[in-house]
Motif scaffolding. Sequence first.
Motif, PDB file in Angstrom:
ATOM      1  N   GLN A 125      -6.309  13.772   6.999  1.00 56.56           N
ATOM      2  CA  GLN A 125      -7.019  12.496   6.890  1.00 56.56           C
ATOM      3  C   GLN A 125      -6.122  11.338   6.440  1.00 56.56           C
ATOM      4  O   GLN A 125      -6.499  10.167   6.587  1.00 56.56           O
ATOM      5  CB  GLN A 125      -8.176  12.617   5.892  1.00 56.56           C
ATOM      6  CG  GLN A 125      -9.289  13.569   6.283  1.00 56.56           C
ATOM      7  CD  GLN A 125     -10.396  13.572   5.243  1.00 56.56           C
ATOM      8  OE1 GLN A 125     -10.826  12.527   4.744  1.00 56.56           O
ATOM      9  NE2 GLN A 125     -10.865  14.760   4.882  1.00 56.56           N
ATOM     10  N   ARG A 126      -4.967  11.665   5.872  1.00 54.74           N
ATOM     11  CA  ARG A 126      -4.161  10.627   5.223  1.00 54.74           C
ATOM     12  C   ARG A 126      -3.666   9.567   6.207  1.00 54.74           C
ATOM     13  O   ARG A 126      -3.825   8.366   5.964  1.00 54.74           O
ATOM     14  CB  ARG A 126      -2.970  11.264   4.507  1.00 54.74           C
ATOM     15  CG  ARG A 126      -3.328  12.201   3.372  1.00 54.74           C
ATOM     16  CD  ARG A 126      -3.682  11.459   2.102  1.00 54.74           C
ATOM     17  NE  ARG A 126      -3.947  12.399   1.000  1.00 54.74           N
ATOM     18  CZ  ARG A 126      -4.181  12.031  -0.239  1.00 54.74           C
ATOM     19  NH1 ARG A 126      -4.172  10.750  -0.569  1.00 54.74           N
ATOM     20  NH2 ARG A 126      -4.425  12.934  -1.182  1.00 54.74           N
TER      21      ARG A 126
ATOM     22  N   GLY B  73       0.839  -1.188   0.000  1.00 51.07           N
ATOM     23  CA  GLY B  73       0.000   0.000   0.000  1.00 51.07           C
ATOM     24  C   GLY B  73       0.876   1.241   0.000  1.00 51.07           C
ATOM     25  O   GLY B  73       2.094   1.168   0.212  1.00 51.07           O
ATOM     26  N   ASN B  74       0.246   2.385  -0.240  1.00 57.18           N
ATOM     27  CA  ASN B  74       1.008   3.633  -0.321  1.00 57.18           C
ATOM     28  C   ASN B  74       0.189   4.779   0.260  1.00 57.18           C
ATOM     29  O   ASN B  74      -0.989   4.936  -0.042  1.00 57.18           O
ATOM     30  CB  ASN B  74       1.364   3.931  -1.779  1.00 57.18           C
ATOM     31  CG  ASN B  74       2.245   5.152  -1.969  1.00 57.18           C
ATOM     32  OD1 ASN B  74       2.067   5.934  -2.896  1.00 57.18           O
ATOM     33  ND2 ASN B  74       3.215   5.346  -1.101  1.00 57.18           N
ATOM     34  N   GLY B  75       0.846   5.565   1.096  1.00 57.70           N
ATOM     35  CA  GLY B  75       0.236   6.776   1.626  1.00 57.70           C
ATOM     36  C   GLY B  75       1.036   7.983   1.184  1.00 57.70           C
ATOM     37  O   GLY B  75       2.260   8.007   1.319  1.00 57.70           O
ATOM     38  N   VAL B  76       0.372   8.977   0.619  1.00 60.98           N
ATOM     39  CA  VAL B  76       1.053  10.191   0.155  1.00 60.98           C
ATOM     40  C   VAL B  76       0.575  11.386   0.983  1.00 60.98           C
ATOM     41  O   VAL B  76      -0.426  11.312   1.684  1.00 60.98           O
ATOM     42  CB  VAL B  76       0.806  10.433  -1.350  1.00 60.98           C
ATOM     43  CG1 VAL B  76       1.440   9.324  -2.181  1.00 60.98           C
ATOM     44  CG2 VAL B  76      -0.686  10.529  -1.666  1.00 60.98           C
ATOM     45  N   HIS B  77       1.322  12.488   0.899  1.00 60.90           N
ATOM     46  CA  HIS B  77       0.981  13.746   1.603  1.00 60.90           C
ATOM     47  C   HIS B  77       0.687  13.470   3.075  1.00 60.90           C
ATOM     48  O   HIS B  77      -0.251  14.007   3.654  1.00 60.90           O
ATOM     49  CB  HIS B  77      -0.210  14.421   0.926  1.00 60.90           C
ATOM     50  CG  HIS B  77      -0.054  14.626  -0.541  1.00 60.90           C
ATOM     51  ND1 HIS B  77       1.046  15.258  -1.078  1.00 60.90           N
ATOM     52  CD2 HIS B  77      -0.844  14.264  -1.593  1.00 60.90           C
ATOM     53  CE1 HIS B  77       0.921  15.294  -2.403  1.00 60.90           C
ATOM     54  NE2 HIS B  77      -0.203  14.685  -2.732  1.00 60.90           N
ATOM     55  N   TYR B  78       1.537  12.665   3.670  1.00 62.20           N
ATOM     56  CA  TYR B  78       1.268  12.133   5.003  1.00 62.20           C
ATOM     57  C   TYR B  78       1.279  13.216   6.080  1.00 62.20           C
ATOM     58  O   TYR B  78       0.617  13.078   7.104  1.00 62.20           O
ATOM     59  CB  TYR B  78       2.337  11.082   5.305  1.00 62.20           C
ATOM     60  CG  TYR B  78       1.900   9.911   6.126  1.00 62.20           C
ATOM     61  CD1 TYR B  78       0.792   9.145   5.777  1.00 62.20           C
ATOM     62  CD2 TYR B  78       2.624   9.526   7.262  1.00 62.20           C
ATOM     63  CE1 TYR B  78       0.411   8.036   6.520  1.00 62.20           C
ATOM     64  CE2 TYR B  78       2.254   8.423   8.010  1.00 62.20           C
ATOM     65  CZ  TYR B  78       1.143   7.690   7.633  1.00 62.20           C
ATOM     66  OH  TYR B  78       0.771   6.588   8.373  1.00 62.20           O
TER      67      TYR B  78
END
Length: 242
Positions: free
Chosen positions: A176-177, A166-171
């Motif tokens: 909300q990220r 999985g990938n999370g951006v603008h953490y």
Amino acid sequence: MPADAPTILANSGGVVPGHRVRWEFGPLSEYAIELSGVHGRAPRVCLLATAVGDDPFIVASFYAAAQARGVAASHLALFPMPNVGDVPEHLLEQDVIFVWGGSVAGLLAMWQLHDLGPALRTAWQAGVVLTGSSAGSLCWHVGGTTDSFGPDLRAVTNGLGLVPFGNGVHYDSEQQRRPLFHSLVADGTLPAGYATDDGVGLLYRGTEFVEAVGEQDGKGAYLVERGAGGTAVETRIDPRRL
């Protein structure tokens, strides 16, 4: 001259405000070009701006930045029809493929419609460096968090899956990220994955994570894994400063 292994640099960054043009290639994009191993000629960089509907302004800004940098630029547009006759061949001719941000859900839908996934996989396997920011980071993964459907973030789970995470951006810049990414990993909607603060990129060689790199001080990358009892466990990774 292809990279020496299938290479992805997935970013929450990559461009910076320009001096004589609107924006310029930032350290993360320069690193993607370096990873391609090109010497003695202008690197070939192809823009895919599908996530913003092939916005002519973005495309024009890319060509201006490329000219200022000395890059041999091209772009692949899908609206209103593909602008090149042989899409797989064009992608294979590149050193770097740069995917602009925007709607990752829209990007993936258009790529599926035009059967772009196999062509991108072939280019990646041949050593063309894949890079991009935001939607251009999420797309290479199994999925992640997106605002494609509105201001309340939702999951996207139909990424190309070139890397099995999985990938999370603008953490660090969108509140909300982080909680949504934790929730999606904790309940199994997404596999374990990596997230990036703005200005940080994730380097993959083949399907393995190699390192986090950053173009700003004080930023982080994060490994988020499923813990016991339906929880998420986050481990900070300090990026190497470019």
